[in-house]
Design a protein around this motif. Structure first.
Motif: not given
Length: 461
Positions: A202-217
Motif C-alpha cells: 500500500f505504501t508503494a502504491f500510494f507513492l507510485l500514484k503520487r509520483d504519477l500525478k507529479l510527473g516524476k514517472i
C-alpha cells in the motif's frame, strides 16, 4: 557470560560476528565459513587431517540437509521452462488480462497474480511466466514499467518468498537453525507476513500514484518488442486443457496438504512429484519424439538454476549446522558432557548474564536479518537469524517461532529481491528498468514495513 563456555564456543561466536561484518561490507562469506569450520574442528580435536576432512564432511552434511529443498526448486524451474516453451503460461494468465482496465487494477492484479504463482514456482521463474504477458497490458492502461516491476518485486520476492508457505524452503532453513519444526515457523510468520505485505504494497502504491500525478514517472507505450511468441508445440485445444489442468493439480495438492496434514518435507515432496509429472507430460505432448531429450534438457536447466541459487548457501549452512546437532555428526563428541550444543550453550550463558527485553530482541533480529540480506541472496543468512532467535528466546523466555519468523522476513525482504540491486535483476530486466532505481523506489516502503512488522512481533511475543 557463563565461564563454562569453552574455546570452541568463543571461536564460534567470533566467526558469527565476522560473518555479519563481511555481509555488512558486502564481502563473500564462503572462505570465512570454511576457515571457521576448520578452526572449530581443529580446536575440538587438534588433528590437521581430521580438521581438513571435517570441512568436506560439513559440506556433505549441509547438502544432505538441504537436498530436498534444492531438488524441489530445480524441478519447479524445469517445469516453468517447459510451460514457457510451449506457451501454456500465456494461456494460464490470459483470462486475467481481460480484468485489467486501469493502472490501479494493473498494479494489484499483477502483484496478486505474481504472489500466487510465486508460492508454487518461486519468484524468479514467476517473473518470466507473467512479466512478458502482463507488462504490455499494464503499459496500455497507464501503469509505468516501474510500477509493474515494483508490484512483481514486492508481491513475489517479498510476500511470497518471505512466507514461502508452499515450497517451505525458507522456513525449513530458519526452523532447522532455530531447532523448531517447520510448521511452527510458518504459523508464527502468517501475521507478520500479512503485516509486512499490506504495509509495503500500500505504501508503494500510494507513492507510485503520487509520483504519477507529479510527473516524476512517465508511462511508456508498449511496443512489438514486448511480445513473446512461441512455437506451435501444442494445439490450441491441448494448450487450453493443460492450462486448466495444471493449476487444478496444484489446488488439489494444497487440499491434500490440509486434509492429510502434510507439512515440511512431505508437502515439498507432493508439490515436487506433481511438478515432475507435469514436466513429463508437457515435454512428451509438446515435443513428441524429442520429448525424452527435452525432458532431460529442462531438468538440466532446472538443476543449473537450483545449484546456482543455493551454491552460496551450502558453506554458510555448513558452518551454522555446527552450532546444533551437526557438531556431533561432523566433528564428533568433543563438547563438554553437560553441553546441549554450541547454540544452546550460548543461549543459556546469555540468558544468565545479559538482561534482554522483547523489544531489544525483536529489533535485533530485524536488524540482523536485514544485514544478512545484504549479500543479495536472502537465503544465505537466514540460518544465522534462526540461531540467534534460539539464543534470544532462551534469554527472554519469549516466542522462538515469532523471533525466527521476524528474522526470516527481514532477511528475505532485503536480500531476496526487493532492496539489493543485484537481486532485482529478473524483474528489472523483464520490465526494462534500472535495478538501482527499482531498489531506491522499494527502500522506503520496505523500511516502513519492517518497522511496523517489528512492532507487531513485539506485541505477539
Amino acid at each position: 557470560m557463563d565461564m563454562g563456555l569453552t574455546l570452541i564456543h568463543w571461536t564460534y561466536v567470533l566467526f558469527i560476528f565476522l560473518i555479519i561484518g563481511f555481509m555488512v561490507k558486502r564481502l563473500d562469506t564462503t572462505i570465512l565459513c570454511i576457515v571457521g569450520i576448520f578452526l572449530v574442528s581443529f580446536i575440538a580435536h587438534p588433528s590437521l587431517p581430521n580438521a581438513i576432512s571435517n570441512v568436506f564432511n560439513s559440506f556433505i552434511y549441509a547438502i544432505t540437509e538441504l537436498l530436498p529443498t534444492i531438488l524441489i526448486i530445480c524441478i519447479i524451474v524445469a517445469m516453468s521452462k517447459s510451460l514457457t516453451a510451449t506457451g501454456i503460461h500465456d494461456t494460464m494468465i490470459s483470462p486475467f488480462a481481460k480484468l485489467i482496465r486501469t493502472p490501479t487494477l494493473a498494479y494489484w492484479i499483477t502483484g496478486i497474480l505474481m504472489m500466487s504463482i510465486s508460492y508454487f514456482f518461486w519468484p524468479s521463474p514467476a517473473v518470466a511466466l507473467i512479466g512478458a504477458i502482463l507488462l504490455p497490458i499494464a503499459l496500455r492502461v497507464g501503469l509505468p514499467a516501474m510500477g509493474v516491476a515494483v508490484a512483481m518485486n514486492l508481491f513475489g520476492h517479498g510476500i511470497a518468498l518471505s512466507g514461502d508457505f508452499v515450497i517451505q524452503a525458507a522456513p525449513k532453513l530458519t526452523g532447522d537453525a532455530a531447532g523448531i519444526p517447520v510448521h511452527e515457523v510458518i504459523q508464527a510468520s502468517v501475521p507478520l507476513v500479512i503485516t509486512m505485505g499490506v504495509v509495503t504494497t500500500f505504501t508503494a502504491f500510494f507513492l507510485l500514484k503520487r509520483d504519477l500525478k507529479l510527473g516524476k514517472i512517465s508511462v511508456e507505450h508498449p511496443s512489438a518488442n514486448n511480445a513473446q511468441t512461441h512455437g506451435q508445440l501444442l494445439s490450441k485445444k491441448t494448450n487450453i486443457i493443460m492450462a486448466a489442468i495444471i493449476p487444478l493439480l496444484f489446488i488439489i495438492d494444497i487440499f491434500l496438504m490440509f486434509k492429510l496434514n502434510l507439512q515440511g518435507s512431505d508437502a515439498t515432496a507432493l508439490v515436487g512429484g506433481t511438478a515432475l509429472f507435469i514436466l513429463l507430460a508437457i515435454a512428451l505432448l509438446g515435443h513428441k519424439r524429442k520429448g525424452l531429450e527435452k525432458t532431460t534438457s529442462y531438468l538440466v536447466d532446472g538443476f543449473q538454476f537450483g545449484f546456482k541459487v543455493f551454491g552460496p548457501v551450502i558453506p554458510i549452512a555448513a558452518f551454522f549446522y555446527l552450532g546444533d546437532a551437526g557438531f556431533t555428526t561432523i566433528v564428533g563428541d568433543y563438547l563438554p558432557q553437560d553441553s546441549n550444543g554450541i547454540v544452546n550453550d550460548l543461549g543459556a550463558a546469555l540468558s544468565a548474564s545479559v538482561p534482554l527485553t522483547k523489544e531489544v530482541a525483536a529489533v535485533t533480529l530485524t536488524a540482523v536479518g536485514a544485514i544478512t540480506g545484504l549479500d543479495g541472496s536472502g537465503f544465505s543468512g537466514i540460518s544465522l537469524v534462526g540461531s540467534i532467535a534460539k539464543i534470544f528466546a532462551a534469554s527472554i523466555d519469549g516466542s522462538i517461532a515469532t523471533l525466527t519468523a521476524l528474522g526470516q522476513i527481514a532477511g528475505i525482504w532485503v536480500g531476496g529481491g526487493t532492496i539489493i540491486p543485484w537481486a532485482l535483476i529478473p524483474a528489472a530486466a523483464i520490465c526494462n528498468v534500472s535495478p538501482f532505481e527499482l531498489a531506491r523506489r522499494n527502500l522506503l516502503p520496505v523500511g516502513i514495513g519492517l518497522v511496523v512488522t517489528t512492532i507487531v512481533a513485539i506485541i505477539l511475543m
